[in-house]
Design a protein around this motif. Structure first.
Motif, PDB file in Angstrom:
ATOM      1  N   ARG A   1       0.923  -1.352  -0.162  1.00 11.69           N
ATOM      2  CA  ARG A   1      -0.358  -0.218   0.106  1.00 11.69           C
ATOM      3  C   ARG A   1       1.200   1.547   0.024  1.00 11.69           C
ATOM      4  O   ARG A   1       2.199   1.406   0.876  1.00 11.69           O
ATOM      5  CB  ARG A   1      -1.108  -0.384   1.470  1.00 11.69           C
ATOM      6  CG  ARG A   1      -1.776   1.004   1.240  1.00 11.69           C
ATOM      7  CD  ARG A   1      -2.648   1.180   2.163  1.00 11.69           C
ATOM      8  NE  ARG A   1      -2.957  -0.933   2.676  1.00 11.69           N
ATOM      9  CZ  ARG A   1      -4.941  -0.455   1.952  1.00 11.69           C
ATOM     10  NH1 ARG A   1      -5.181   0.487   1.237  1.00 11.69           N
ATOM     11  NH2 ARG A   1      -4.888  -1.903   2.329  1.00 11.69           N
TER      12      ARG A   1
ATOM     13  N   TYR B   1       0.568   7.992  -4.487  1.00 19.93           N
ATOM     14  CA  TYR B   1      -0.161   6.772  -4.815  1.00 19.93           C
ATOM     15  C   TYR B   1      -0.371   6.085  -3.032  1.00 19.93           C
ATOM     16  O   TYR B   1      -0.592   5.374  -2.376  1.00 19.93           O
ATOM     17  CB  TYR B   1       1.036   5.333  -4.650  1.00 19.93           C
ATOM     18  CG  TYR B   1       2.057   5.194  -5.822  1.00 19.93           C
ATOM     19  CD1 TYR B   1       1.211   5.602  -6.872  1.00 19.93           C
ATOM     20  CD2 TYR B   1       3.160   6.162  -6.229  1.00 19.93           C
ATOM     21  CE1 TYR B   1       1.806   5.249  -8.109  1.00 19.93           C
ATOM     22  CE2 TYR B   1       3.599   6.436  -7.175  1.00 19.93           C
ATOM     23  CZ  TYR B   1       3.034   5.737  -8.235  1.00 19.93           C
ATOM     24  OH  TYR B   1       3.720   6.059 -10.000  1.00 19.93           O
TER      25      TYR B   1
ATOM     26  N   LYS C   1      -2.970   3.398  -2.202  1.00 21.53           N
ATOM     27  CA  LYS C   1      -3.068   2.446  -3.823  1.00 21.53           C
ATOM     28  C   LYS C   1      -2.811   1.268  -3.149  1.00 21.53           C
ATOM     29  O   LYS C   1      -1.336   1.352  -2.587  1.00 21.53           O
ATOM     30  CB  LYS C   1      -2.872   3.212  -4.597  1.00 21.53           C
ATOM     31  CG  LYS C   1      -3.607   4.426  -5.190  1.00 21.53           C
ATOM     32  CD  LYS C   1      -3.114   4.356  -6.608  1.00 21.53           C
ATOM     33  CE  LYS C   1      -3.948   5.562  -7.733  1.00 21.53           C
ATOM     34  NZ  LYS C   1      -3.513   5.874  -9.262  1.00 21.53           N
ATOM     35  N   LYS C   2      -3.227   0.166  -3.608  1.00 23.68           N
ATOM     36  CA  LYS C   2      -2.821  -1.051  -3.748  1.00 23.68           C
ATOM     37  C   LYS C   2      -1.764  -1.227  -4.636  1.00 23.68           C
ATOM     38  O   LYS C   2      -2.091  -1.152  -5.804  1.00 23.68           O
ATOM     39  CB  LYS C   2      -4.016  -2.250  -3.415  1.00 23.68           C
ATOM     40  CG  LYS C   2      -4.395  -1.850  -2.019  1.00 23.68           C
ATOM     41  CD  LYS C   2      -5.712  -2.853  -1.820  1.00 23.68           C
ATOM     42  CE  LYS C   2      -6.412  -2.421  -0.336  1.00 23.68           C
ATOM     43  NZ  LYS C   2      -7.340  -4.460   0.082  1.00 23.68           N
TER      44      LYS C   2
ATOM     45  N   TRP D   1       0.516  -0.836  -9.990  1.00 27.06           N
ATOM     46  CA  TRP D   1      -0.272  -0.021  -8.851  1.00 27.06           C
ATOM     47  C   TRP D   1      -1.672   0.131  -9.676  1.00 27.06           C
ATOM     48  O   TRP D   1      -1.900  -0.138 -11.007  1.00 27.06           O
ATOM     49  CB  TRP D   1      -0.047   0.832  -8.786  1.00 27.06           C
ATOM     50  CG  TRP D   1       1.322   1.504  -7.985  1.00 27.06           C
ATOM     51  CD1 TRP D   1       2.327   1.913  -8.360  1.00 27.06           C
ATOM     52  CD2 TRP D   1       1.742   1.632  -6.775  1.00 27.06           C
ATOM     53  NE1 TRP D   1       3.873   2.329  -7.690  1.00 27.06           N
ATOM     54  CE2 TRP D   1       3.359   1.992  -6.124  1.00 27.06           C
ATOM     55  CE3 TRP D   1       0.680   1.179  -5.257  1.00 27.06           C
ATOM     56  CZ2 TRP D   1       3.581   1.749  -5.059  1.00 27.06           C
ATOM     57  CZ3 TRP D   1       1.247   1.420  -4.125  1.00 27.06           C
ATOM     58  CH2 TRP D   1       2.227   1.635  -4.175  1.00 27.06           C
ATOM     59  N   GLU D   2      -2.736  -0.391  -8.570  1.00 28.74           N
ATOM     60  CA  GLU D   2      -3.987  -0.337  -9.606  1.00 28.74           C
ATOM     61  C   GLU D   2      -4.401   0.768  -9.957  1.00 28.74           C
ATOM     62  O   GLU D   2      -3.985   2.248  -9.417  1.00 28.74           O
ATOM     63  CB  GLU D   2      -4.883  -0.096  -8.160  1.00 28.74           C
ATOM     64  CG  GLU D   2      -5.434   0.713  -7.116  1.00 28.74           C
ATOM     65  CD  GLU D   2      -6.393   0.291  -6.037  1.00 28.74           C
ATOM     66  OE1 GLU D   2      -6.604  -0.393  -5.904  1.00 28.74           O
ATOM     67  OE2 GLU D   2      -5.782   1.398  -5.015  1.00 28.74           O
TER      68      GLU D   2
END
Length: 68
Positions: A13, A19, A22-23, A38-39
């Motif tokens: 994370r 970020y 963000k996962k 990153w997603e």
């Protein structure tokens, strides 16, 4: 007690503005560089282990009672 080193396939994370929360998934580890997908992104981002320690945290969920 330090956590185990993160490896390919681990969830992480982000902790920086870009970020934040963000996962991501670690796609590869190459020497002193992590590559993170990153997603919402179609490319993985390379990150030195030093920078990684500063702006990424592991999101791995250990089972309860696994501490020794």
């Amino acid at each position: 007690m330090p956590a185990r080193p993160l490896v390919v396939g681990d969830s992480v994370r982000g902790k920086t503005k870009q970020y934040l929360n963000k996962k991501g998934i670690i796609e590869s580890v190459d020497g002193k560089t992590y590559n993170i997908q990153w997603e919402g992104s179609s490319v993985s981002v390379a990150c030195s282990k030093h920078a990684f320690d500063l702006w990424v945290e592991g999101d791995v969920r250990a089972p309860r009672g696994s501490g020794s």
